[in-house]
Design an enzyme around this catalytic site. Structure first.
Site, PDB file in Angstrom:
ATOM      1  N   LYS A  50      -7.777   3.555 -20.629  1.00 56.31           N
ATOM      2  CA  LYS A  50      -6.906   4.557 -21.147  1.00 56.31           C
ATOM      3  C   LYS A  50      -7.390   5.936 -20.879  1.00 56.31           C
ATOM      4  O   LYS A  50      -8.859   5.934 -21.086  1.00 56.31           O
ATOM      5  CB  LYS A  50      -6.513   4.414 -22.667  1.00 56.31           C
ATOM      6  CG  LYS A  50      -5.538   5.399 -23.384  1.00 56.31           C
ATOM      7  CD  LYS A  50      -5.356   5.002 -24.763  1.00 56.31           C
ATOM      8  CE  LYS A  50      -4.554   5.977 -25.609  1.00 56.31           C
ATOM      9  NZ  LYS A  50      -4.174   5.768 -26.856  1.00 56.31           N
ATOM     10  N   ASP A  85      -6.398  -6.486 -38.347  1.00 56.83           N
ATOM     11  CA  ASP A  85      -4.893  -6.383 -38.739  1.00 56.83           C
ATOM     12  C   ASP A  85      -4.655  -7.527 -39.455  1.00 56.83           C
ATOM     13  O   ASP A  85      -3.905  -7.495 -40.359  1.00 56.83           O
ATOM     14  CB  ASP A  85      -4.177  -6.401 -37.480  1.00 56.83           C
ATOM     15  CG  ASP A  85      -4.249  -5.331 -36.394  1.00 56.83           C
ATOM     16  OD1 ASP A  85      -4.538  -4.445 -36.679  1.00 56.83           O
ATOM     17  OD2 ASP A  85      -3.785  -5.658 -35.244  1.00 56.83           O
ATOM     18  N   HIS A 106      -5.685  -7.504 -33.918  1.00 59.71           N
ATOM     19  CA  HIS A 106      -6.864  -7.040 -33.919  1.00 59.71           C
ATOM     20  C   HIS A 106      -7.473  -7.854 -35.129  1.00 59.71           C
ATOM     21  O   HIS A 106      -6.844  -8.005 -36.017  1.00 59.71           O
ATOM     22  CB  HIS A 106      -7.154  -5.633 -34.087  1.00 59.71           C
ATOM     23  CG  HIS A 106      -6.560  -4.583 -33.203  1.00 59.71           C
ATOM     24  ND1 HIS A 106      -5.214  -4.173 -33.386  1.00 59.71           N
ATOM     25  CD2 HIS A 106      -7.127  -4.145 -32.381  1.00 59.71           C
ATOM     26  CE1 HIS A 106      -4.910  -3.299 -32.369  1.00 59.71           C
ATOM     27  NE2 HIS A 106      -6.024  -3.228 -31.664  1.00 59.71           N
ATOM     28  N   HIS A 139      -0.511   4.367 -20.471  1.00 57.96           N
ATOM     29  CA  HIS A 139      -1.848   4.709 -20.317  1.00 57.96           C
ATOM     30  C   HIS A 139      -1.810   5.265 -18.717  1.00 57.96           C
ATOM     31  O   HIS A 139      -2.678   6.254 -18.463  1.00 57.96           O
ATOM     32  CB  HIS A 139      -2.957   3.460 -20.560  1.00 57.96           C
ATOM     33  CG  HIS A 139      -3.043   3.153 -21.855  1.00 57.96           C
ATOM     34  ND1 HIS A 139      -3.921   2.239 -22.087  1.00 57.96           N
ATOM     35  CD2 HIS A 139      -2.215   3.743 -23.093  1.00 57.96           C
ATOM     36  CE1 HIS A 139      -3.624   2.219 -23.571  1.00 57.96           C
ATOM     37  NE2 HIS A 139      -2.670   2.977 -24.026  1.00 57.96           N
ATOM     38  N   GLU A 149      -1.479  -0.760 -19.240  1.00 54.43           N
ATOM     39  CA  GLU A 149      -0.707  -0.543 -19.921  1.00 54.43           C
ATOM     40  C   GLU A 149       0.282   0.641 -19.563  1.00 54.43           C
ATOM     41  O   GLU A 149      -0.298   1.837 -19.091  1.00 54.43           O
ATOM     42  CB  GLU A 149      -1.113  -0.005 -21.610  1.00 54.43           C
ATOM     43  CG  GLU A 149      -0.004   0.374 -22.273  1.00 54.43           C
ATOM     44  CD  GLU A 149      -0.540   0.783 -23.651  1.00 54.43           C
ATOM     45  OE1 GLU A 149      -1.203  -0.020 -24.327  1.00 54.43           O
ATOM     46  OE2 GLU A 149      -0.148   2.053 -24.272  1.00 54.43           O
ATOM     47  N   ASP A 165       3.545  -3.276 -26.310  1.00 55.93           N
ATOM     48  CA  ASP A 165       2.286  -2.537 -27.185  1.00 55.93           C
ATOM     49  C   ASP A 165       3.013  -1.034 -27.507  1.00 55.93           C
ATOM     50  O   ASP A 165       2.705  -0.037 -26.778  1.00 55.93           O
ATOM     51  CB  ASP A 165       1.278  -2.528 -26.530  1.00 55.93           C
ATOM     52  CG  ASP A 165       0.144  -1.741 -27.366  1.00 55.93           C
ATOM     53  OD1 ASP A 165       0.295  -1.656 -28.613  1.00 55.93           O
ATOM     54  OD2 ASP A 165      -1.138  -1.330 -26.734  1.00 55.93           O
ATOM     55  N   GLU A 181      -8.657  -3.179 -20.859  1.00 59.03           N
ATOM     56  CA  GLU A 181      -7.556  -1.986 -20.759  1.00 59.03           C
ATOM     57  C   GLU A 181      -8.025  -0.699 -20.942  1.00 59.03           C
ATOM     58  O   GLU A 181      -8.646  -0.263 -21.681  1.00 59.03           O
ATOM     59  CB  GLU A 181      -6.543  -2.307 -22.250  1.00 59.03           C
ATOM     60  CG  GLU A 181      -5.510  -1.198 -22.322  1.00 59.03           C
ATOM     61  CD  GLU A 181      -4.905  -1.414 -23.631  1.00 59.03           C
ATOM     62  OE1 GLU A 181      -4.950  -2.718 -24.445  1.00 59.03           O
ATOM     63  OE2 GLU A 181      -4.114  -0.687 -24.258  1.00 59.03           O
ATOM     64  N   ASP A 241       3.651   5.626 -26.852  1.00 58.61           N
ATOM     65  CA  ASP A 241       3.753   4.235 -27.000  1.00 58.61           C
ATOM     66  C   ASP A 241       5.379   3.907 -27.541  1.00 58.61           C
ATOM     67  O   ASP A 241       5.626   3.372 -28.493  1.00 58.61           O
ATOM     68  CB  ASP A 241       3.199   3.648 -28.325  1.00 58.61           C
ATOM     69  CG  ASP A 241       1.641   3.535 -27.738  1.00 58.61           C
ATOM     70  OD1 ASP A 241       1.278   3.417 -26.598  1.00 58.61           O
ATOM     71  OD2 ASP A 241       0.665   3.407 -28.729  1.00 58.61           O
ATOM     72  N   ASP A 246       0.314  -4.468 -21.019  1.00 56.04           N
ATOM     73  CA  ASP A 246       0.946  -3.999 -22.333  1.00 56.04           C
ATOM     74  C   ASP A 246       2.144  -3.127 -21.718  1.00 56.04           C
ATOM     75  O   ASP A 246       2.221  -2.130 -21.024  1.00 56.04           O
ATOM     76  CB  ASP A 246      -0.075  -3.158 -22.830  1.00 56.04           C
ATOM     77  CG  ASP A 246      -0.825  -3.726 -23.903  1.00 56.04           C
ATOM     78  OD1 ASP A 246      -0.711  -4.830 -24.116  1.00 56.04           O
ATOM     79  OD2 ASP A 246      -1.672  -3.223 -24.510  1.00 56.04           O
ATOM     80  N   ASP A 303      -0.093   9.887 -26.548  1.00 58.12           N
ATOM     81  CA  ASP A 303       0.153   8.631 -26.244  1.00 58.12           C
ATOM     82  C   ASP A 303       1.466   8.227 -27.283  1.00 58.12           C
ATOM     83  O   ASP A 303       1.368   8.008 -28.451  1.00 58.12           O
ATOM     84  CB  ASP A 303      -0.971   7.987 -26.952  1.00 58.12           C
ATOM     85  CG  ASP A 303      -0.981   6.241 -26.775  1.00 58.12           C
ATOM     86  OD1 ASP A 303      -0.034   5.804 -25.805  1.00 58.12           O
ATOM     87  OD2 ASP A 303      -1.784   5.779 -27.449  1.00 58.12           O
ATOM     88  N   MET A 333      -2.689 -13.719 -27.605  1.00 59.66           N
ATOM     89  CA  MET A 333      -4.046 -12.631 -27.227  1.00 59.66           C
ATOM     90  C   MET A 333      -4.571 -12.238 -28.715  1.00 59.66           C
ATOM     91  O   MET A 333      -3.737 -12.162 -29.656  1.00 59.66           O
ATOM     92  CB  MET A 333      -3.365 -11.817 -26.617  1.00 59.66           C
ATOM     93  CG  MET A 333      -4.327 -10.539 -26.241  1.00 59.66           C
ATOM     94  SD  MET A 333      -4.388  -9.228 -27.688  1.00 59.66           S
ATOM     95  CE  MET A 333      -3.396  -7.992 -26.849  1.00 59.66           C
TER      96      MET A 333
HETATM   97  C1  GCO Z   1      -3.653   2.163 -27.949  1.00 57.28           C
HETATM   98  C2  GCO Z   1      -4.148   0.713 -27.203  1.00 57.28           C
HETATM   99  C3  GCO Z   1      -4.007  -0.142 -28.070  1.00 57.28           C
HETATM  100  C4  GCO Z   1      -4.345  -1.444 -27.792  1.00 57.28           C
HETATM  101  C5  GCO Z   1      -4.727  -2.308 -28.606  1.00 57.28           C
HETATM  102  C6  GCO Z   1      -5.407  -3.388 -28.218  1.00 57.28           C
HETATM  103  O1  GCO Z   1      -3.385   3.285 -27.053  1.00 57.28           O
HETATM  104  O2  GCO Z   1      -3.554   2.578 -29.070  1.00 57.28           O
HETATM  105  O3  GCO Z   1      -2.844   0.800 -26.423  1.00 57.28           O
HETATM  106  O4  GCO Z   1      -2.650  -0.122 -28.956  1.00 57.28           O
HETATM  107  O5  GCO Z   1      -3.496  -1.979 -26.787  1.00 57.28           O
HETATM  108  O6  GCO Z   1      -5.649  -1.801 -29.586  1.00 57.28           O
HETATM  109  O7  GCO Z   1      -6.539  -3.468 -27.749  1.00 57.28           O
HETATM  110 MN    MN Z   2      -2.265  -1.179 -25.286  1.00 54.36          MN
HETATM  111 MN    MN Z   3      -1.339   2.659 -25.795  1.00 53.97          MN
END
Ligand code: GCO
Ligand code: MN
Ligand code: MN
Length: 388
Positions: free
Chosen positions: A184, A58, A55, A221, A218, A288, A182, A258, A246, A256, A89
């Site tokens: 979610k 970041d 980002h 998600h 993702e 991700d 993307e 991850d 992702d 979430d 990306m």
């Molecule tokens: C999340 C998202 C993020 C995005 C990222 C890139 O659930 O936090 O998946 O990780 O993928 O911000 O746009």
């Molecule tokens: Mn993501």
């Molecule tokens: Mn995510």
């Protein structure tokens, strides 16, 4: 040499925010000291990744001066050159700052919406400067806790206006860049607009330049929504819209998570890897995901290595599955076609329609068939469990 060693051709990438996560959660403070972007590039090189994504913030803090930004970029570029790590990306943080608490592109304040466009144009310039070919849009704040705040049709129209504006910006600059949307369903908002990959695919077709825009599905998600991730990926692929992906893991019905790729649903992960490999998906395999909050940076490396290693093990299992004579014999039997229906199906003709309406099917006999999917699935499980 270990057959599961990641190599550049595997295109494994991680976000700065993934291995750089300090383990903050809504109930707890950071558990790891922050590493700089340069340190994170070296960490990724050490574990064998090919790419790093970021980002805007970041890499460059939101309040950095132009001189500070230039210095950060110089150091980051040096690290990329020294390690050979690519930037496939990039994306914009449109969720962290309080200005976005009512959304970015969908905010009710035109000044916030305009600021979101400005921030994204600058972040696109930054991504392109480092070679990004895909630009991800994740609208974490584009949602509601109460629908009293805005008509959801207005939200969709605002999203469309923003995407159209930014596509024109990319064309105007002559950038070689595609957008990947993307979805979610929720978190951090109570509900997020365009909640699944399927919603995104439908939305893309309403844009001025649909050819520039695809999706970034993702795992977590779709699983949060209780959906089958592979089916979303397959639909995106079939539509020519799988621009990025992702990879992580997630129990349905939870926050979430991850999690590390393949750490929860090995069978779903297997069929996903098999799909990506079978169709020859050419893009980056982006993890991700975050290390458990229990870990120090050695644990973060274990996490990153684990994502890539599991992918490569499952890739090998997919090849084994494809080459397994019993599985292939079952598939041939399941998909047998004696050609007798060809005159009645396919492209419509009035003749086919009237012949088909008159055809005498033996419905009971067809309904008595056993499909052998129990055997097929057990063979799959035995391959995954390593006894076959
Ligand atoms: C999340 C998202 C993020 C995005 C990222 C890139 O659930 O936090 O998946 O990780 O993928 O911000 O746009
Ligand atoms: Mn993501
Ligand atoms: Mn995510």
């Amino acid at each position: 040499m270990d057959p599961y060693t990641p190599k550049p051709e595997h295109k494994f990438s991680f976000g700065l925010w993934t291995v750089g996560s300090v383990g903050r959660d809504p109930f707890g403070a950071p558990v790891r000291d922050p590493l700089s972007p340069v340190e994170l590039v070296y960490l990724l090189a050490e574990v064998g990744a090919y790419g790093v994504n970021f980002h805007d913030n970041d890499l460059i803090p939101i309040d950095a001066t132009p001189a500070e930004a230039e210095a950060i970029k110089r150091e980051f570029r040096k690290a990329l050159e020294a390690t050979g790590i690519q930037v496939p990306m990039a994306t914009t943080n449109l969720f962290g700052d309080p200005i976005f608490k009512d959304g970015a592109f969908t905010s009710n304040d035109p000044k916030v919406r305009a600021y979101a466009l400005q921030k994204t144009m600058r972040a696109i310039d930054l991504g392109v400067e480092f070679g990004a070919k895909v630009y991800v849009f994740w609208g974490g704040r584009e949602g509601t806790e109460t629908d009293a705040c805005r008509d959801p049709v207005t939200a969709i129209q605002r999203m469309r206006e923003a995407m159209n504006f930014l596509c024109e910006y990319v064309l105007d600059q002559g950038y070689d860049l595609k957008f990947a949307l993307e979805a979610k369903p929720n978190e951090p908002r109570g509900d997020i607009y365009l909640a699944t990959t399927g919603h995104m695919l439908a939305f893309i077709e309403t844009l001025d330049h649909p050819e520039m825009v695809g999706v970034n599905p993702e795992v977590a998600h779709e699983h949060m929504a209780g959906l089958n991730f592979l089916h979303a990926v397959a639909q995106a692929w079939e539509a020519g819209k799988l621009f990025h992906i992702d990879l992580n893991d997630q129990y349905p019905g939870r926050y979430d998570q991850d999690f590390r790729f393949g750490s929860r649903d090995i069978k779903a992960t297997f069929f996903l890897v098999k799909f990506l490999e079978d169709v020859g998906y050419p893009g980056p395999r982006h993890f991700d995901a975050h290390a458990y909050r229990t870990e120090d940076y050695e644990g973060v490396k274990d996490f990153a290595r684990g994502c890539m290693r599991t992918y490569l093990i499952l890739k090998e299992k997919a090849a084994q599955w494809n080459a397994d004579p019993e599985i292939q014999a079952l598939l041939a039997e399941i998909n047998a076609d004696d050609g007798s229906m060809a005159p009645y199906m396919g492209s419509y003709t009035p003749q086919k329609a009237s012949a088909l309406k008159a055809f005498p099917f033996d419905r009971q006999a067809l309904g008595r068939r056993g499909w052998k999917y129990e055997r097929l699935d057990q063979l799959t499980v035995e391959i995954l469990l390593g006894v076959r």
